[in-house]
Design an enzyme around this catalytic site. Structure first.
Site, PDB file in Angstrom:
ATOM      1  CE  LYS A 105      16.986  44.849  76.160  1.00  0.00           C
ATOM      2  NZ  LYS A 105      16.542  43.975  76.721  1.00  0.00           N
ATOM      3  CE  LYS A 130      13.768  53.538  66.209  1.00  0.00           C
ATOM      4  NZ  LYS A 130      15.232  54.236  66.296  1.00  0.00           N
ATOM      5  CE  LYS A 150       9.259  47.724  79.148  1.00  0.00           C
ATOM      6  NZ  LYS A 150       9.725  46.604  78.256  1.00  0.00           N
TER       7      LYS A 150
HETATM    8  P1  ATP Z   1      12.991  47.027  78.116  1.00  0.00           P
HETATM    9  O1  ATP Z   1      12.217  47.400  77.057  1.00  0.00           O
HETATM   10  O2  ATP Z   1      14.026  46.602  78.803  1.00  0.00           O
HETATM   11  O3  ATP Z   1      14.262  47.092  76.766  1.00  0.00           O
HETATM   12  P2  ATP Z   1      11.965  44.707  76.002  1.00  0.00           P
HETATM   13  O4  ATP Z   1      10.400  44.223  76.612  1.00  0.00           O
HETATM   14  O5  ATP Z   1      11.484  46.000  75.217  1.00  0.00           O
HETATM   15  O6  ATP Z   1      12.427  45.169  76.815  1.00  0.00           O
HETATM   16  P3  ATP Z   1      12.979  42.288  76.124  1.00  0.00           P
HETATM   17  O7  ATP Z   1      14.621  42.539  76.707  1.00  0.00           O
HETATM   18  O8  ATP Z   1      12.501  41.499  74.195  1.00  0.00           O
HETATM   19  O9  ATP Z   1      12.587  43.355  75.781  1.00  0.00           O
HETATM   20  O10 ATP Z   1      12.501  42.100  77.241  1.00  0.00           O
HETATM   21  C1  ATP Z   1      12.166  40.432  77.331  1.00  0.00           C
HETATM   22  C2  ATP Z   1      11.031  39.663  78.019  1.00  0.00           C
HETATM   23  O11 ATP Z   1      10.902  41.044  79.164  1.00  0.00           O
HETATM   24  C3  ATP Z   1       9.661  40.330  77.957  1.00  0.00           C
HETATM   25  O12 ATP Z   1       8.893  38.647  77.449  1.00  0.00           O
HETATM   26  C4  ATP Z   1       9.250  41.264  78.266  1.00  0.00           C
HETATM   27  O13 ATP Z   1       7.838  41.653  78.443  1.00  0.00           O
HETATM   28  C5  ATP Z   1       9.204  41.025  80.046  1.00  0.00           C
HETATM   29  N1  ATP Z   1      10.297  42.342  80.294  1.00  0.00           N
HETATM   30  C6  ATP Z   1      10.576  43.162  79.590  1.00  0.00           C
HETATM   31  N2  ATP Z   1      10.740  44.583  81.019  1.00  0.00           N
HETATM   32  C7  ATP Z   1      10.079  44.612  81.865  1.00  0.00           C
HETATM   33  C8  ATP Z   1       9.226  44.767  83.388  1.00  0.00           C
HETATM   34  N3  ATP Z   1       9.911  46.202  83.645  1.00  0.00           N
HETATM   35  N4  ATP Z   1       9.173  44.726  83.871  1.00  0.00           N
HETATM   36  C9  ATP Z   1       7.932  43.278  83.739  1.00  0.00           C
HETATM   37  N5  ATP Z   1       8.356  42.266  82.769  1.00  0.00           N
HETATM   38  C10 ATP Z   1       9.332  42.679  81.927  1.00  0.00           C
END
Ligand code: ATP
Ligand code: LTN
Length: 327
Positions: A198, A112, A195
């Protein structure tokens, strides 16, 4: 005594199959064996600006996703983080033993800072991992089922728990991350080097849990593949490996079994079968979600908060005594 697991998801955007496969699918399996606590981490969500009405809606939606995915409130506690004020209180105490360079090292903060400039990072986002550590160690959690991107945060939780124990005497259990090789890092459909996320620029990066059948078919058709034409599971074909992982995790098969299914067939056959496997998972899931009323879900969340609050209260009291607060 059963081992305890704890995990949570932020209500800050549409969830995708990466979130489901990396986290929730494992929770559903683990709830049979472990004393399980699952949280909707709204206090983490506000570390970036949120519209209040949207946050409220998404908080309930995440709880519905847990339930529709098969988290059973009879076996687990499901609750909203901000209901249980002990999380914030413990985070404050942990702030007094966490060090600035430890937080500056965190990928989320660094990304960020690079993307938008350090001056745009709010203190809450910087401190996010300390609140996450509090979430986890408040409940004597042994295992934290999450995706790979969260392992660094769990390392910090371990470090803070150990530091507190060393300074004030044995208080916290040292947690461990729980991940599975095939699901810990589901990659973007448009770019298998990053990865699935969202916050990706293109919606062709992910399959949202709310996508309809046509959207799934369109997105899978457009998904990046590697050179060659055979369906093989190998590290030098990262795009295909990712798609085979998704197939195998949703259809309860090993990657080898998926490979065998498509011997002599090409990418087009594989992709259309994969789209159907995803749709077969999503359609009943979405139906179950739609059937859950807000009232029913709120009741489950309130019951869950009551169950966990007594654990949290006891642990926080112990912490307060140890650091010299009059309780
Ligand atoms: P994003 O990058 O999509 O915003 P995030 O990790 O910031 O996801 P959360 O939505 O809180 O935020 O993530 C929820 C769970 O999903 C966490 O345990 C995270 O590690 C897992 N997760 C997120 N993206 C992936 C991915 N591409 N593959 C596997 N697990 C994931
Ligand atoms: N930071 C996590 C969400 C989260 C979490 C937790 C996960 C907050 N507190 C405690 C496991 C345990 C994320 O998914 N982005």
């Amino acid at each position: 005594m059963k081992k305890r697991i704890f995990s949570g998801i932020k209500p800050s955007g549409d969830l995708h199959i990466g979130n489901y496969l990396g986290a929730i699918q494992n929770w559903v399996a683990l709830q049979e064996e472990y004393d399980s606590i699952f949280c909707v981490v709204d206090m983490h969500a506000i570390t970036v600006p949120q519209d209040p009405a949207t946050l409220r809606k998404r908080t309930l939606e995440i709880a519905k996703i847990y339930l529709a995915a098969g988290i059973d409130p009879k076996k687990c506690s499901i609750f909203i983080q901000s209901y249980v004020s002990e999380h914030a209180e413990l985070a404050w105490i942990l702030n007094t033993i966490a060090k600035i360079p430890e937080l500056e090292k965190m990928t989320q903060f660094k990304d960020k800072s690079v993307k938008d400039g350090k001056e745009s990072v709010l203190v809450g986002l910087f401190d996010y991992p300390v609140l996450m550590a509090a979430d986890i160690i408040l409940y004597d959690t042994q295992l934290v089922p999450v995706g790979k991107d969260q392992k660094q945060h769990i390392e910090l939780a371990r470090e803070l728990a150990q530091r507190f124990n060393y300074k004030f005497g044995e208080t916290f259990v040292i947690p461990e991350a729980y991940t599975k090789k095939e699901s810990e890092n589901i990659m973007g459909l448009d770019d298998p080097t990053k990865k699935m996320s969202k916050s990706a620029k293109s919606e062709y990066n992910y399959i949202a849990l709310s996508d309809d059948a046509e959207t799934v078919r369109k997105k899978i058709k457009k998904a990046v593949t590697d050179s060659g034409s055979e369906i093989v599971y190998s590290d030098d074909k990262p795009a295909l490996k990712n798609l085979i992982n998704i197939y195998s995790l949703l259809d309860n098969k090993t990657p080898k079994e998926v490979e065998t299914l498509f011997v002599g067939k090409g990418y087009a056959d594989f992709k259309s079968a994969l789209a159907e496997v995803i749709i077969q998972f999503l359609e009943p899931f979405q139906k179950r979600m739609a059937e859950l009323s807000d009232e029913k879900v709120l009741k489950i969340l309130e019951d869950g908060a009551k169950k966990v609050q007594s654990i949290a209260k006891k642990k926080l009291e112990e912490v307060k005594k140890k650091i010299g607060f009059i309780v």
